[in-house]
Write a protein that holds these residues in place. Sequence first.
Motif, short mmCIF file in Angstrom:
data_model
loop_
_atom_site.label_atom_id
_atom_site.label_comp_id
_atom_site.label_asym_id
_atom_site.label_seq_id
_atom_site.Cartn_x
_atom_site.Cartn_y
_atom_site.Cartn_z
N GLY A 228 30.93 25.01 -51.56
CA GLY A 228 31.60 23.73 -51.77
C GLY A 228 32.30 23.24 -50.51
N CYS A 229 32.93 24.14 -49.77
CA CYS A 229 33.56 23.77 -48.50
C CYS A 229 32.52 23.20 -47.54
CB CYS A 229 34.23 24.99 -47.86
SG CYS A 229 35.62 25.68 -48.78
N ALA A 230 31.40 23.89 -47.40
CA ALA A 230 30.36 23.45 -46.47
C ALA A 230 29.77 22.11 -46.89
CB ALA A 230 29.25 24.51 -46.40
N ASP A 231 29.51 21.92 -48.18
CA ASP A 231 28.88 20.69 -48.64
C ASP A 231 29.84 19.50 -48.57
OD1 ASP A 231 26.60 22.12 -49.10
OD2 ASP A 231 26.84 22.20 -51.29
N THR A 232 31.11 19.73 -48.88
CA THR A 232 32.07 18.63 -48.88
C THR A 232 32.27 18.05 -47.49
OG1 THR A 232 33.23 19.58 -50.79
CG2 THR A 232 34.45 17.96 -49.47
N MET A 233 32.34 18.90 -46.48
CA MET A 233 32.63 18.43 -45.12
C MET A 233 31.38 18.14 -44.30
SD MET A 233 35.79 17.98 -45.05
CE MET A 233 35.90 17.52 -43.32
N GLY A 234 30.24 18.68 -44.66
CA GLY A 234 29.03 18.42 -43.89
C GLY A 234 29.19 18.83 -42.43
N ASP A 235 28.67 18.00 -41.52
CA ASP A 235 28.75 18.33 -40.09
C ASP A 235 30.19 18.44 -39.60
OD1 ASP A 235 26.05 18.53 -39.65
OD2 ASP A 235 25.80 16.46 -38.98
N TYR A 236 31.10 17.66 -40.18
CA TYR A 236 32.48 17.69 -39.71
C TYR A 236 33.09 19.08 -39.86
CZ TYR A 236 32.62 12.59 -39.35
OH TYR A 236 32.40 11.29 -38.97
N GLY A 237 32.74 19.79 -40.92
CA GLY A 237 33.31 21.11 -41.14
C GLY A 237 32.99 22.10 -40.04
N LYS A 238 31.87 21.91 -39.36
CA LYS A 238 31.45 22.85 -38.31
C LYS A 238 32.32 22.74 -37.05
CE LYS A 238 26.67 22.23 -39.88
NZ LYS A 238 25.34 21.70 -39.50
N TYR A 239 33.05 21.64 -36.92
CA TYR A 239 33.80 21.40 -35.68
C TYR A 239 35.31 21.38 -35.93
CZ TYR A 239 29.15 20.47 -34.10
OH TYR A 239 27.81 20.61 -33.81
N LEU A 240 35.71 22.02 -37.02
CA LEU A 240 37.13 22.23 -37.29
C LEU A 240 37.48 23.61 -36.77
CD1 LEU A 240 37.22 20.81 -40.92
CD2 LEU A 240 38.30 19.78 -38.92
N ASN A 241 37.77 23.69 -35.49
CA ASN A 241 38.12 24.97 -34.88
C ASN A 241 39.09 24.74 -33.72
OD1 ASN A 241 36.52 24.58 -32.37
ND2 ASN A 241 34.75 24.80 -33.72
N THR A 242 39.72 25.82 -33.28
CA THR A 242 40.78 25.71 -32.28
C THR A 242 40.29 25.25 -30.91
OG1 THR A 242 42.07 27.38 -33.46
CG2 THR A 242 42.66 26.97 -31.16
N PRO A 243 39.16 25.72 -30.39
CA PRO A 243 38.71 25.20 -29.09
C PRO A 243 38.51 23.69 -29.11
CG PRO A 243 37.56 27.25 -29.59
CD PRO A 243 38.32 26.87 -30.82
N GLN A 244 38.02 23.14 -30.21
CA GLN A 244 37.85 21.69 -30.29
C GLN A 244 39.22 20.99 -30.27
OE1 GLN A 244 35.12 19.90 -30.15
NE2 GLN A 244 33.49 21.40 -30.52
#
Length: 606
Positions: A228-244
Amino acid sequence: MLYESRGDFQRLPDTIMDEKRLLGDMSSYLAGEVPRQPPRKQRRLVPSLRCLVAGVLSGLAILYFVLSGCGVFRHCPHHYDNRQYLTYEGEHIQWEICGDVKGRPLECSSIDVPMDQFNTHDIGTKTFSIPLIRLRGKNATQNILLNPGGPGGSGLDFLRLVGDQIATIIGEGLHLLTFDPRGVGASRPLASCYPDDETRRGLSSKLDGKLIENSGEIYAWTAGFVQGCADTMGDYGKYLNTPQVAADMNSILDAVGQEDMVYWGLSYGSLLGQTYATLFPDRSRRVVIDGVTNQFDWYDGRIITEYLTDTENVLEGFLDECIAAGDKKCALASINDTKKELSKTLFSFLEKLKEEPIGVYVNNTVYGVLDYGKIMYNGIFPALYKPANWPLLADRLAQLIQGNTTEAFLAYGRADAWGVNIDGGRFVTLNDGLSGPQYWKQGRKALLEEMLPLSNLSLFIGMQWDAFYARQQWAVPRTHAYRPRRGIETVHPLLILSTTYDPICPLISARSANDAFLGSRIVEIKGYGHCSVSLSSMCLVKRLREFLYEGKVPDGNTQCEVDSPYFVKPEEDGQVVAQTYFGDPEEQRIHLAQLQLARDWDWSRW
């Protein structure tokens, strides 16, 4: 530092703001808090006509508020053109007044940043909108960028709540500038594992973290949750990290026309500071990290345990200081005369709660159950962050042990963990580290084999059980290539702040950062609490100011004393009273600001 416990003490509520302009609410506008443009010259109207026009306009205004859903008690963006836009030489953004702190105006803006700051994947032109807020220093020419922690902490909430105290501590030579990181608070899109709040409440797991009894259900539920986390955020979820987020801070600097990073990061903000200094050493002119996270464990460890190194030591310190303060200042001291006896009484009571939770009835709308987890994880653990909360914790525990359960139940037993969005912190934590099938053996039994040896590691390890299930099954791929390194030479050495006993970011982690960054120095407050802001110490403030304004780092690692006792009963009128008296009026102001900050900034709520 937000670790993956489900308690409601993890997060402050999201700030309600217009996502693009971050304006104050309409009631603030009507109260005159937003500067208005000078009125245009108008013809004089006869009284009857003037009344008629006023009546029509009032009626239209009421109709507008009804149709738009706005009102005095609801936050809504302005829809008028008399907003005050502010621009400054050398900057590339506009600001707007968005409230005040103790009569000093706050200014707000926002920037759009690339979804992938490092261009490592072909994701088009998608962006995150990052809200900014600033309290200008009276004599400042540069900004200090602040991060209050989390991950998932709101910089906007932080500055609105304690901006006055931070300005007093730092001084007027720097503008206080902060932001809500991507996925957090008023940033857009907001990180979420659910499409809406109704779904969150309906689907969220209600199981507690019992390692053995509930493992089958927790494991099965987690499989759906992570997808559900992956589907709700789509591509945006992949770039929620500290280096970004670290790269986003460069975008913020560029927007305000500032080359050098001046930064103070608390708790998770220390991890963000270390990441930034490693990625961008040439811009790291004045970087302060406070309450330090071990970045090597965070990024490269699968099961992180170092953060619990001193948690029990802080609990022991709470009991020690209680007995030393006496029963007039610490209610628990009325139960036993020695720390050893008090410790036995408290832990015997907690062990009994494991087997026999207490039913509490206040009235026909307020009743429920107090169990071990609610006292330990919603009560004791968050109070360890802030010694200013120790007298209140002692009062509630004393009443509870003596059979009066109401106060403890109202404070700790009614947590609505499922009405608060902590998903921004969850995404960052799991995306940063070694999560998912690539790094973990799959299957419930394989996970239990790794978890069981940890069960006696700490009294507070139970807060982490559900996090291990999510980490094992996390469905969002790791997209960053960041690896922490040692021997980093920044353009100017880092300043590292820590208490001797921090319940979540231990001194040993500060020493790890000291080893990683050449020339860095530690300033240690000899006391208990999370980050330097949990205590008052004029010695530390002097070291902090010397570093920020003069670039001075101590010759070696330095220790500072605490300037106030731990058990101080609040005044009846709520005012903070000085605990140490200084001859210099400015130092007295700083001391009071530190005491106020230690009381007001509520780590325990996020």
